[in-house]
Design a protein around this motif. Structure first.
Motif, PDB file in Angstrom:
ATOM      1  N   SER A 129      11.396  -3.110  -7.637  1.00 43.71           N
ATOM      2  CA  SER A 129      11.310  -4.304  -6.669  1.00 43.71           C
ATOM      3  C   SER A 129       9.765  -4.661  -6.744  1.00 43.71           C
ATOM      4  N   GLN A 131       6.482  -4.647  -5.262  1.00 45.59           N
ATOM      5  CA  GLN A 131       5.728  -4.118  -4.525  1.00 45.59           C
ATOM      6  C   GLN A 131       4.235  -4.733  -3.832  1.00 45.59           C
ATOM      7  N   ALA A 132       3.445  -3.551  -3.213  1.00 45.13           N
ATOM      8  CA  ALA A 132       2.228  -4.154  -2.657  1.00 45.13           C
ATOM      9  C   ALA A 132       1.334  -4.317  -3.589  1.00 45.13           C
ATOM     10  N   GLN A 133       1.201  -3.681  -4.665  1.00 42.39           N
ATOM     11  CA  GLN A 133       0.276  -3.658  -5.857  1.00 42.39           C
ATOM     12  C   GLN A 133       0.522  -4.854  -6.654  1.00 42.39           C
ATOM     13  N   ASP A 134       1.670  -5.516  -6.813  1.00 41.28           N
ATOM     14  CA  ASP A 134       2.242  -6.739  -7.429  1.00 41.28           C
ATOM     15  C   ASP A 134       1.374  -7.850  -6.567  1.00 41.28           C
ATOM     16  N   PRO A 198       3.377  -0.508 -10.720  1.00 43.99           N
ATOM     17  CA  PRO A 198       4.538  -0.001 -10.441  1.00 43.99           C
ATOM     18  C   PRO A 198       5.496   0.245 -11.875  1.00 43.99           C
TER      19      PRO A 198
END
Length: 303
Positions: A129, A131-134, A198
């Motif tokens: 799903s 994530q913060a990196q996205d 991710p």
């Protein structure tokens, strides 16, 4: 990840660039070189997305980012070269098949390498799903492309104005960076890499070589060094240009007052102000730089 995607994209890239190389070599038509490079990214993103067929949200977003970037840059560069005429980068290559071939080979390597993060994401079976990196990566891409578009348009408008002939661009973002378009380009591709992390595991982390290669290319080879050398030869004896250069960051956008007050070692280590960017300045200016760094006379001011 389906490893055969790497081989497939390499073959497609070589075939795509070879086609445009033949056109250039046969018809001495070098106006499509940048268009061929930019649109090749689009071809790889769409091809890998369709072939995998999983259509995960992350795959669609990153592929869409590449399509938007490639279309915008490709059309912009095509329209610009059609307006300006011949591409001066090919003055020493049009009659030299070996040099011309080397250029197209390097362009193919650039396309395939920088596309790696998106290729691996589109080929991956692992799709966690969001994530913060996205989110951070998407924000970086948005900032980067806005900076790149703004800088390109500002410089194009500046150069198209007859009153600016014989002058260097200092309008808009060019007040805060000598190459803000390159900053935008580097920033958006690092954003794409971050948004790909991710799904990365094991050897897939080697896709970091994509943004590293792009950054190195612009910092040390075909980007900033060539433009700095050209500007130094044209304006190196102009005091106002030397002042602009000493107070304006080569890449990262910073207020001139801040950048100009920083020590030279900090500029070189943190802000990419490398000695090769000044090696084409007149010898008198190099001596002035050394004396100013040693506490000699102050920087010349722009009147």
């Amino acid at each position: 990840m389906d490893s055969h995607f790497l081989g497939l994209t390499a073959i497609v890239t070589l075939g795509y660039q070879f086609t445009f190389f033949i056109i250039t070599a046969l018809f001495r038509f070098d106006k499509v070189t940048d268009f061929a490079g930019s649109t090749n990214f689009i071809v790889l993103a769409i091809l890998t997305l369709i072939l995998k067929g999983s259509w995960y949200f992350r795959q669609v977003v990153l592929s869409l980012f590449v399509v938007i970037w490639g279309l915008r840059l490709g059309l912009f560069l095509l329209m610009r070269i059609l307006q300006w005429g011949e591409d001066r980068r090919f003055d020493d290559k049009r009659d030299n098949l070996v040099k011309l071939a080397i250029f197209w080979i390097l362009q193919a390597i650039w396309v395939w390498t920088v596309s790696l993060p998106v290729t691996v994401v589109n080929a991956s079976d692992k799709q966690p799903s969001v994530q913060a990196q996205d989110i951070i990566g998407w924000i970086m891409w948005i900032i980067g492309i806005l900076v790149e578009i703004t800088a390109d348009q500002q410089k194009l408008a500046f150069k198209n104005s007859p009153e600016n002939r014989g002058r260097w661009c200092t309008v808009g973002l060019w007040k805060y960076s000598r190459h803000p378009n390159y900053f935008g380009e580097i920033f958006l591709w690092w954003g794409i890499f971050l948004a790909s992390t991710p799904v990365l595991e094991g050897a897939e982390w080697l896709v970091v070589f994509g943004p590293v290669f792009l950054t190195s290319l612009l910092l040390f080879v075909s980007g900033i060094p060539l433009l700095e050398a050209s500007a130094d030869k044209k304006f190196g004896n102009v005091a106002a240009y030397r002042s602009y250069k000493s107070k304006t960051s080569p890449l990262i956008l910073l207020p001139p007052g801040v950048y100009g007050s920083l020590p030279q070692w900090f500029k070189a280590i943190v802000l990419f102000e490398f000695p090769l960017y000044s090696r084409n300045l007149p010898q008198e200016e190099l001596s002035w730089n050394r004396s100013s760094q040693q506490g000699g006379r102050a920087d010349p001011k722009i009147s």
